[in-house]
Structures are given as structure tokens and as C-alpha cells.
Design a protein around this motif. Structure first.
Motif, PDB file in Angstrom:
ATOM      1  N   VAL A 198     -71.099 -18.413  37.032  1.00  0.00           N
ATOM      2  CA  VAL A 198     -70.302 -18.870  35.885  1.00  0.00           C
ATOM      3  C   VAL A 198     -69.002 -18.079  35.816  1.00  0.00           C
ATOM      4  N   GLY A 199     -69.078 -16.783  36.075  1.00  0.00           N
ATOM      5  CA  GLY A 199     -67.873 -15.954  36.051  1.00  0.00           C
ATOM      6  C   GLY A 199     -66.860 -16.365  37.098  1.00  0.00           C
ATOM      7  N   GLN A 200     -67.329 -16.669  38.300  1.00  0.00           N
ATOM      8  CA  GLN A 200     -66.398 -17.087  39.362  1.00  0.00           C
ATOM      9  C   GLN A 200     -65.742 -18.415  39.014  1.00  0.00           C
ATOM     10  N   ALA A 201     -66.517 -19.335  38.442  1.00  0.00           N
ATOM     11  CA  ALA A 201     -65.979 -20.655  38.117  1.00  0.00           C
ATOM     12  C   ALA A 201     -65.009 -20.587  36.942  1.00  0.00           C
ATOM     13  N   ARG A 202     -65.445 -19.962  35.845  1.00  0.00           N
ATOM     14  CA  ARG A 202     -64.589 -19.909  34.653  1.00  0.00           C
ATOM     15  C   ARG A 202     -63.431 -18.936  34.818  1.00  0.00           C
ATOM     16  N   GLY A 203     -63.648 -17.905  35.631  1.00  0.00           N
ATOM     17  CA  GLY A 203     -62.580 -16.951  35.876  1.00  0.00           C
ATOM     18  C   GLY A 203     -61.568 -17.415  36.902  1.00  0.00           C
ATOM     19  N   ARG A 204     -61.870 -18.544  37.576  1.00  0.00           N
ATOM     20  CA  ARG A 204     -60.962 -19.141  38.554  1.00  0.00           C
ATOM     21  C   ARG A 204     -60.485 -18.087  39.556  1.00  0.00           C
ATOM     22  N   PHE A 262     -54.944 -12.508  45.261  1.00  0.00           N
ATOM     23  CA  PHE A 262     -54.236 -13.748  44.937  1.00  0.00           C
ATOM     24  C   PHE A 262     -53.935 -13.817  43.439  1.00  0.00           C
ATOM     25  N   ALA A 263     -52.842 -14.511  43.133  1.00  0.00           N
ATOM     26  CA  ALA A 263     -52.561 -14.949  41.774  1.00  0.00           C
ATOM     27  C   ALA A 263     -52.904 -16.427  41.695  1.00  0.00           C
ATOM     28  N   VAL A 264     -53.586 -16.819  40.625  1.00  0.00           N
ATOM     29  CA  VAL A 264     -53.922 -18.222  40.417  1.00  0.00           C
ATOM     30  C   VAL A 264     -53.022 -18.765  39.305  1.00  0.00           C
ATOM     31  N   HIS A 265     -52.411 -19.912  39.559  1.00  0.00           N
ATOM     32  CA  HIS A 265     -51.484 -20.505  38.600  1.00  0.00           C
ATOM     33  C   HIS A 265     -52.201 -20.747  37.263  1.00  0.00           C
ATOM     34  N   PRO A 266     -51.553 -20.392  36.131  1.00  0.00           N
ATOM     35  CA  PRO A 266     -52.243 -20.539  34.843  1.00  0.00           C
ATOM     36  C   PRO A 266     -52.539 -21.975  34.454  1.00  0.00           C
ATOM     37  N   TRP A 267     -51.756 -22.955  34.979  1.00  0.00           N
ATOM     38  CA  TRP A 267     -51.915 -24.346  34.527  1.00  0.00           C
ATOM     39  C   TRP A 267     -52.313 -25.288  35.656  1.00  0.00           C
ATOM     40  N   ALA A 268     -52.550 -24.745  36.841  1.00  0.00           N
ATOM     41  CA  ALA A 268     -52.920 -25.605  37.971  1.00  0.00           C
ATOM     42  C   ALA A 268     -53.830 -24.834  38.909  1.00  0.00           C
TER      43      ALA A 268
END
Length: 455
Positions: A15-21, A196-202
Motif C-alpha cells: 500500500v505504501g509503494q502504491a500510494r506513495g508513488r 527519482f522525482a515523481v511528477h506531482p500531477w502525472a
């Protein structure tokens, strides 16, 4: 652990990996001085990280630096009350004490002058003078807690100056090798995760640079694994087997875990010790540290009462959903598999003089009770209503010293009359008597000769 506990841990990690993206997330749990569970999740099916995959651990590095500094103190090479200038001259922060730097109460700036040190190579700051402005203090020293990354960079430089070796080499020789932390390094060693940085909206990503921060490294440079950090957490908690007192004495480890500044009551929720963060969550007192660097988030928490430690490592720059995963892993184990209390056993060599001290005592009209424990320690509890209570450790001179609460560090002494009988207890100057305002004891201000009466 029970199969259902392992399933719950893996589910929380997933759940943490999925919701934390986050591209990947690895977790571990330790108990009884050993790692008892680990798991990983990844965005690539079948390629989850394991407990030996390196991640950058950010400010968890500070707990390692604190151990190095306390080793110097324990060897008599410095005192925590010494100003930095005494051992590392020439910085603009020289008047800050070593204790203030360890506890983030020196009032130093939170960050270095621009550019952002976490994303720039250490060559941009070749000298200690580059880490701080000419006037680096944001608050008066000792007045308040104010987190300072440059403060820990200075502590790393202090270690290097006293030992005459780079701080990372001192760490390897004195801490990492003796504790068997072979996968904890200043620079990454394969296999390691990329940040990595994950885009906040995509749902898209951007690689982050894996910089060597140079002189700022003691603030957040280290790389480690879930397996190594599980051992490190056990060491900090005092449960790692194998003669670890040679690395740092149990008393010094306990000192790290105590609040160093800020709270003056028992209702605090978060504060800082010496190189460790302290947190009250889910009714538990947690110690440990969090860490972040561009591309990475790391969490290490342990509960000495539950004998559980939990670690999570991820390779993403930001993700608020990840902050609660490690505390939740700890809670899952503590709640599903609570420790069995040690069996009660009497001790047969109790000193009659100590037994005579037990039972009801009164601070004025406040009813208290004194209990004798098997290790010759004493515990003061309330018999009715709110009262100041504490545990007391025996001292060689026959007195006791408070361990917690209002009386932490305060002396408890038995005062005897001329005939040798116990007159009263002196607790930090307060008089405890066998009866409320007992007329035979030395009550300050004396007791009204009329005694207790109706009005």
C-alpha cells in the motif's frame, strides 16, 4: 513471526509503494537484536529490491555522526559543553557548544547559503567557511530547537580534526566494521537504487543527481540497506548482541534516546535527543530518525518498550504517504505479537533496612507509596489523585537518583534522627513523612501544635 503478521507487513508495504508513488520501497523489521522480516515492492514486476539493496538514507546519517562524537566524549577527548572553537577553530559558529550542535539547539541556520547543497557537488564548498554565512545564528544559542544541517557538517569536521582522518574513514573503522555494517558507505556501491522525482500531477518520473556533497556529507550523505539499518536500529536500542559496548557504552546510547531540549513535561509528542528524533505515536515512544535527499526517503524507528524496530527505504524525492509506513510496520508487530512480560520473581536477599522504607509516605497531605524493586531501585507512585512520581536508581553513597519525570536527576536521601531511626525522606529538598505533616519529622515551617482539627 506468525504468517498473518508477515502478510500484514507485506500488505502495508505494498500500500505504501502504491500510494506513495515510489519506484520502489523496501522495508525491514527487527526484534530481539535480529532482523525478523524484510520485503520489497517495485514498479517493475518481479524486480523488487531486497534487504541488501543500497538506498541513500539522508539525515539518518546524523545518528552515525552523533555516535562518533559521543565516542570522543567517552574517551575524554572533549566535553559536550565545550564550545566548537575549542576543538575546531576558525568557523563562524565557534561559540556553539558540541551538545547544542548535537541537539539542534545552537541556533544555527537550517541550511547552507545557496545553491541548494543537496543537489550540488561538494566542490562548490571546498572550505568550512563556505558552509555558513558570516553571521550564521538565527536564534540565541540554547533558546530553542532549530534543525541545522550545517551544524552536523561541523560535527563531522570536528570528528575528522580530532581523529586526524576523514570522518567517513573514522566511521568505517570505529563503527561500521565492528558492527558488521558492510553495506553502509559514504558513496554508493552496487547494487543500489537510482533516485527519482515523481511528477506531482502525472505518473511520470525524472532522475535525480547522485551527488557527493563533500563537507556537507555528515548531514546526509550515507548509503545503506534495510539489513544494515535493522542492525543499526538494534544497536541504538541496545539490543544488538556481540559486545557492542565497545562501540558505545549503553549509558551513552540511552543518553542519545533522551530528550535533549524542548519538552519540560510528559505530554510532548516530538522532540530531539542527541542525534535521534523522538516521537510519541500510537501510544508508544519511538526513537530513530528520518532522512531525505533528492531521489530518496528513509525512515528508521524503534520502540525499546516493544523491542521492535522498523525501516523503510524508497527512491523518490517526495511522498507524504511514505512517512507512516515504518511506524505502521512497527505497530503491526507490536499489536499482533506483543512481548510477553518477564516472569515476576521475588528476590530473597532484600535488605531489611530497605524493606523498612517501603509503603505509604506523605508530601504534606499528598499520599504516595514507595516500592522496592529487585535491582534495589525504588519507585514512588501516587496513592490518590495526581502527584509527582518517579523511579530512582541506587547510588554507592546510599542515596538514589531520579530517572524520570519531575525528579529526573534529583537526589532521594534517607534522613535519620539521632537515635538512628528514620526521620523522613529528603526528595530534592521536599520532606516526605510517614504521616501527613507528621509532627515528629522536620517539616519546613513546623507543624501547627494544635494538629489536625475541624476548623
Amino acid at each position: 513471526m506468525l504468517p498473518e503478521t508477515r502478510r500484514a507487513l507485506l500488505h502495508r508495504l505494498a500500500v505504501g509503494q502504491a500510494r506513495g508513488r515510489t519506484p520502489s520501497l523496501v522495508g525491514a523489521v527487527a526484534r530481539g537484536g535480529h532482523r525478523v522480516w524484510s520485503g520489497g515492492r517495485s514498479m517493475i514486476e518481479g524486480h523488487a529490491p531486497d534487504e541488501n539493496t543500497q538506498y541513500r538514507i539522508g539525515s539518518i546519517t546524523k545518528s552515525f555522526v552523533a555516535v562518533l562524537v559521543l565516542r570522543l566524549r567517552d574517551e575524554g577527548l572533549l566535553d559536550l559543553s565545550d564550545p566548537l572553537e575549542q576543538h575546531l577553530p576558525g568557523t563562524s559558529a565557534g561559540r556553539a557548544t558540541i551538545r547544542e550542535l548535537l541537539s539542534h539547539t545552537a541556533g544555527l541556520a537550517a541550511e547552507t547559503p545557496a545553491p541548494w547543497w543537496e543537489r550540488t557537488d561538494g566542490s562548490h564548498r571546498p572550505e568550512l567557511g563556505n558552509l555558513l554565512e558570516e553571521q550564521p545564528f538565527r536564534h540565541p544559542a540554547g533558546e530553542r530547537y532549530h534543525y541545522s544541517n550545517p551544524g552536523y557538517a561541523l560535527l563531522g569536521a570536528l570528528v575528522a580534526k580530532v581523529r586526524r582522518l576523514p570522518w567517513g574513514e573514522v566511521l568505517r573503522q570505529e563503527v561500521l566494521d565492528p558492527l558488521g555494517l558492510s553495506r553502509t558507505t559514504v558513496l554508493p556501491q552496487a547494487p543500489h537504487a537510482g533516485g527519482f522525482a515523481v511528477h506531482p500531477w502525472a505518473d511520470v518520473m525524472l532522475p535525480e543527481p547522485l551527488t557527493d556533497t563533500g563537507l556537507m556529507a555528515p548531514a546526509g550523505q550515507l548509503w545503506s540497506t534495510a539489513a544494515d539499518l535493522a542492525r543499526w536500529a538494534c544497536f541504538l536500542a541496545g539490543t544488538l548482541p556481540g559486545g557492542t559496548e565497545k562501540v558505545l557504552a549503553p549509558a551513552s546510547l540511552a543518553e542519545m534516546r533522551r530528550p535533549a531540549a524542548g519538552p519540560d513535561s510528559d505530554d510532548w509528542t516530538s522532540c530531539y535527543g542527541l542525534g535521534l528524533q523522538l516521537l510519541r505515536q500510537d501510544g508508544r515512544l519511538l526513537a530513530g530518525h528520518t532522512g531525505s535527499m533528492p531521489g530518496f526517503l528513509a525512515y528508521l524507528w524503534f520502540s525499546t518498550e516493544d523491542d521492535v524496530a522498523a525501516i523503510t527505504l524508497s527512491n523518490v524525492t517526495a511522498g507524504s504517504a511514505l512517512a507512516t509506513v515504518a511506524p505502521d510496520l512497527l505497530r503491526i508487530v507490536a499489536e499482533r505479537e506483543p512481548l510477553l512480560p518477564a516472569a515476576w520473581r521475588p528476590f530473597t536477599d532484600a535488605d531489611p533496612a530497605l524493606l523498612a522504607l517501603t509503603g505509604p509516605w506523605y508530601w504534606g497531605p499528598t499520599a504516595l507509596a514507595l516500592h522496592l524493586r529487585a535491582d534495589r531501585s525504588l519507585e514512588l507512585t501516587a496513592l490518590s489523585g495526581p502527584a509527582r512520581t518517579s523511579r530512582f536508581a541506587p547510588e554507592p553513597d546510599g542515596s538514589w537518583t531520579g530517572l524520570d519525570g519531575y525528579y529526573a536527576g534529583e537526589p532521594l536521601r534517607v534522613v535519620r534522627a539521632e537515635d538512628g531511626a528514620v526521620s523522613h525522606l529528603d526528595l530534592a529538598g521536599f520532606v516526605l513523612t510517614r504521616g501527613p505533616y507528621h509532627p515528629a519529622a522536620a517539616v519546613p515551617g513546623d507543624v501547627d501544635p494544635q494538629g489536625w482539627h475541624a476548623g
